[in-house]
Design an enzyme around this catalytic site. Structure first.
Site, PDB file in Angstrom:
ATOM      1  N   HIS A   1       2.048   4.606  -3.021  1.00  0.00           N
ATOM      2  CA  HIS A   1       2.233   6.053  -2.887  1.00  0.00           C
ATOM      3  C   HIS A   1       3.625   6.479  -3.354  1.00  0.00           C
ATOM      4  CE1 HIS A   1      -1.579   6.431  -0.924  1.00  0.00           C
ATOM      5  NE2 HIS A   1      -1.215   5.810   0.185  1.00  0.00           N
TER       6      HIS A   1
ATOM      7  N   HIS B   1       0.843  -1.209   0.000  1.00  0.00           N
ATOM      8  CA  HIS B   1       0.000   0.000   0.000  1.00  0.00           C
ATOM      9  C   HIS B   1       0.872   1.251   0.000  1.00  0.00           C
ATOM     10  CE1 HIS B   1      -3.534   2.453   1.468  1.00  0.00           C
ATOM     11  NE2 HIS B   1      -2.521   3.199   1.898  1.00  0.00           N
ATOM     12  N   GLU B   2       1.880   1.276   0.859  1.00  0.00           N
ATOM     13  CA  GLU B   2       2.744   2.456   0.948  1.00  0.00           C
ATOM     14  C   GLU B   2       3.597   2.616  -0.307  1.00  0.00           C
ATOM     15  OE1 GLU B   2       2.115   4.579   3.105  1.00  0.00           O
ATOM     16  OE2 GLU B   2       0.799   3.268   4.246  1.00  0.00           O
TER      17      GLU B   2
ATOM     18  N   GLU C   1      -6.638   6.388  -1.176  1.00  0.00           N
ATOM     19  CA  GLU C   1      -6.518   5.223  -0.300  1.00  0.00           C
ATOM     20  C   GLU C   1      -7.169   3.996  -0.930  1.00  0.00           C
ATOM     21  OE1 GLU C   1      -4.565   5.177   2.431  1.00  0.00           O
ATOM     22  OE2 GLU C   1      -4.096   7.133   1.587  1.00  0.00           O
TER      23      GLU C   1
END
Length: 658
Positions: free
Chosen positions: A170, A166-167, A250
């Site tokens: 980004h 997930h990170e 998100e």
């Protein structure tokens, strides 16, 4: 959306962020102007005096906000590590032996290799029992990934992988840059509340009367109160800005985590644990609100209209449509008596001790990822390539890329991995990777190093070269990428000395081959960006029409590197030109100094707009894949091109491209 569409989306979000910031500033200025007029009884003053007062107050307010935002942004130029340390983060050593920290570093290294970005700094927030994480930085080269102690303790390896994936979404998609800019702007619009509290305190302590003997009311309390009110207008505006920037991203990052790891149970399980444990995702750090928009979960642990994240149940249901929100209550009841232990869950799954990589997991549809045992290409072998697939992989690692990254770590000898993670051994290792296999050339390189640094470092590089001599060519660049965190941890002068040593080695024989150039250029670029992050708002303004010469040089170098015969190189070059400038012929004129001619081209090409970068990458792939195959040096050169254009490309050699 693909990577380039996402880049255009980030650009639009940047424009939206500026517009919202301007609106917030206008609202704050109006409140402060009104307070100033009332505080100084200027309503009955002549129009000129009233206008003069409003002008001075407006300019002062805007200047204070702008200066505060600028100072905060400059302070954040230390990169993602600066943000992590402000929140109490502690760096995780590359050579750590702590089982939980070693597991974290292994997951981060695998994800970095799979994503085609430099291995970021890794931090843990030791005083945070909640489950949360974030990625911060201006570019992938100065990025940092931080997780809370609660995440390490409560999440099993699958769930930790989902969080890190997930990170990394980004990181590769440019969200970090927008996030860190938002931190600076938020500080600016919240700054007046700090000033207002100071003025309010000073006015109250001053007794509410003027000290000049005139007997008039002291305006400081009223001005201070107005500025506090204006500051909280900024707080409200800041929450709205954070929510507008963060919420939809998100969902995209959650979906990317599923794509990267090819299973939903990781990121979905982490979100369930956030909703089920007592600590949730709430942070204790005083600056938690400032970074709320870049966290995995809500910084305050509370959902509201101004929440920076969608509701947990909605995020989980987006990943698993069969999810029942009542499950969170049942999990909370069970975990209240016996909180989950990620380490114990790993032991039950056979993943501890030793933190071995998990077996390939079945995907959402039951599919099984490619086996990590897939062979690396034989040196000199040409690997089949499908151009459309390569272009689609930019900043979009699949489950196969993640599995392949784990296999790369398995295939690099443990001794070399230890050296890549050791601050004292990493420099000789990298220089050893650059030393030539030809005995005569190696003697020249050794002599040049000894002349610059003395016989000790030169001999150490020579010994390291012997240790990496048998390393597969497709593993040399990943080994250098794994060494980046240990390098970045060294002081600035030591890094400058290293860069000088790199160029001493590669120029000692009077020539430079493609592999030497790729390794040295990626190393130079990563270290320069780490030392001097680029915090400009718009660095990608240039059009292809303004970069024709640089783009033509790049295509010519690629064609020359992949074809020994000029007619074949000309055909490959023409294939790339047809993508960049359809119907407009361009003469094939390879530069005399080969890949070194690209040194002046990179700043120009990296400044292209996202759409033009997409065409340039497509043209690059067209040149390299003109004959339908790629060699290992061509793959390295393609990954170098994409890396320097900040379009990260996952590893391809041996993972079934085409």
């Amino acid at each position: 959306m693909n990577f380039f569409e996402r880049q255009r989306h980030v650009r639009r979000m940047s424009v939206r962020l500026v517009a919202l910031f301007v609106l917030a500033v206008v609202g704050i200025v109006l409140v402060v102007d009104l307070a100033a007029v009332l505080a100084f009884n200027a309503t009955a003053a002549p129009a000129e005096d009233l206008l003069g007062l409003i002008s001075v107050v407006t300019v002062g307010t805007v200047a204070a906000i702008g200066l505060a935002a600028l100072v905060r942004t400059v302070a954040l130029r230390g990169g993602g590590g600066k943000v992590a340390r402000e929140l109490g983060g502690v760096p995780v050593p590359a050579d750590t032996t702590d089982p939980e920290l070693r597991r974290l570093r292994n997951v981060v290294e695998e994800m970095a290799l799979a994503s085609g970005v430099p291995v970021p700094e890794v931090y843990v927030l030791p005083d945070e029992p909640a489950i949360n994480a974030f990625a911060a930085g201006w570019t992938p080269s100065d990025a940092a990934v931080a997780v809370t102690r609660g995440a390490l303790r409560r999440l099993n390896r699958d769930e930790l992988q989902g969080v890190i994936a997930h990170e990394f979404s980004h990181v590769v998609n440019g969200d970090m840059r927008l996030n860190i800019r938002l931190m600076g702007l938020l500080f600016g619009i919240l700054f007046l509340a700090v000033i207002g509290r100071g003025l309010l305190r000073a006015g109250i302590l001053g007794g509410g009367r003027n000290r000049g003997g005139g007997g008039g009311a002291n305006p400081l309390p009223l001005v201070g109160l107005a500025m506090v009110a204006a500051g909280y207008v900024g707080v409200l505006a800041g929450r709205l800005i954070q929510a507008s920037v963060s919420r939809q991203r998100e969902y995209l990052a959650d979906a990317s985590a599923v794509q990267y790891t090819r299973q939903t149970r990781g990121i979905a399980g982490a979100l369930k644990k956030i909703g089920g444990i007592a600590e949730g995702s709430e942070l204790k750090a005083p600056k938690r609100d400032e970074v709320g928009h870049m966290l995995l979960g809500e910084a305050t642990g509370r959902a509201s209209w101004f929440a920076t994240h969608p509701p947990l149940a909605d995020r989980i249901r987006a990943l698993d449509p069969s999810f029942d929100p009542a499950e969170l209550s049942r999990l909370a009841q069970g975990w209240a008596a016996s909180p989950p232990s990620g380490r114990q869950e790993d032991i039950a799954l056979g993943l501890a001790p030793g933190d071995v990589s998990p077996a390939p997991a079945a995907g959402p549809g039951g599919e099984t990822p490619p086996s990590p045992g897939r062979a690396l290409p034989v040196e000199g072998l040409r690997v089949p390539v499908a151009p459309a697939e390569v272009l689609n992989r930019v900043a979009d690692p699949t489950g196969a890329a993640y599995t392949h990254a784990a296999a790369i770590l398995d295939r690099i000898p443990p001794e070399l991995l230890d050296r890549a993670r050791d601050r004292t051994a990493v420099v000789p290792l990298l220089l050893g990777l650059l030393l030539s296999g030809d005995p005569g050339v190696r003697r020249h390189q050794h002599a040049a190093l000894a002349d610059r640094h003395g016989p000790g470092p030169a001999d150490a590089a020579l010994r390291a070269a012997d240790r990496v001599a048998g390393l597969h060519p497709a593993l040399r660049l990943p080994l250098a990428e794994l060494a980046f965190p240990a390098l970045r941890d060294r002081p600035g002068p030591a890094l400058e000395s290293l860069l000088a040593s790199v160029f001493t080695v590669i120029r000692a024989d009077g020539a430079i081959d493609v592999s030497e150039y790729c390794l040295s250029r990626l190393l130079l670029n990563g270290l320069q960006e780490s030392l001097h992050p680029d915090s400009r708002w718009r660095a990608d303004r240039r059009r292809l029409t303004d970069a024709r010469s640089a783009a033509a040089s790049l295509l010519a170098v690629l064609a020359q590197a992949g074809h020994q015969e000029r007619p074949a190189a000309e055909r490959a070059f023409a294939a790339g030109v047809a993508v960049l400038w359809p119907g407009t012929p361009q003469p094939y004129s390879p530069p005399d100094d080969g890949v070194l001619a690209l040194e002046t081209a990179w700043p120009v090409l990296d400044g292209l707009r996202p759409g033009d970068k997409e065409r340039l990458v497509a043209a690059t792939v067209a040149v390299i894949s003109h004959d339908g195959t790629m060699t290992v040096p061509e793959i390295e050169l393609l990954r170098t091109v994409c890396g320097l254009l900040h379009c990260p490309l996952p590893p391809m050699a041996g993972d079934g491209v085409g």
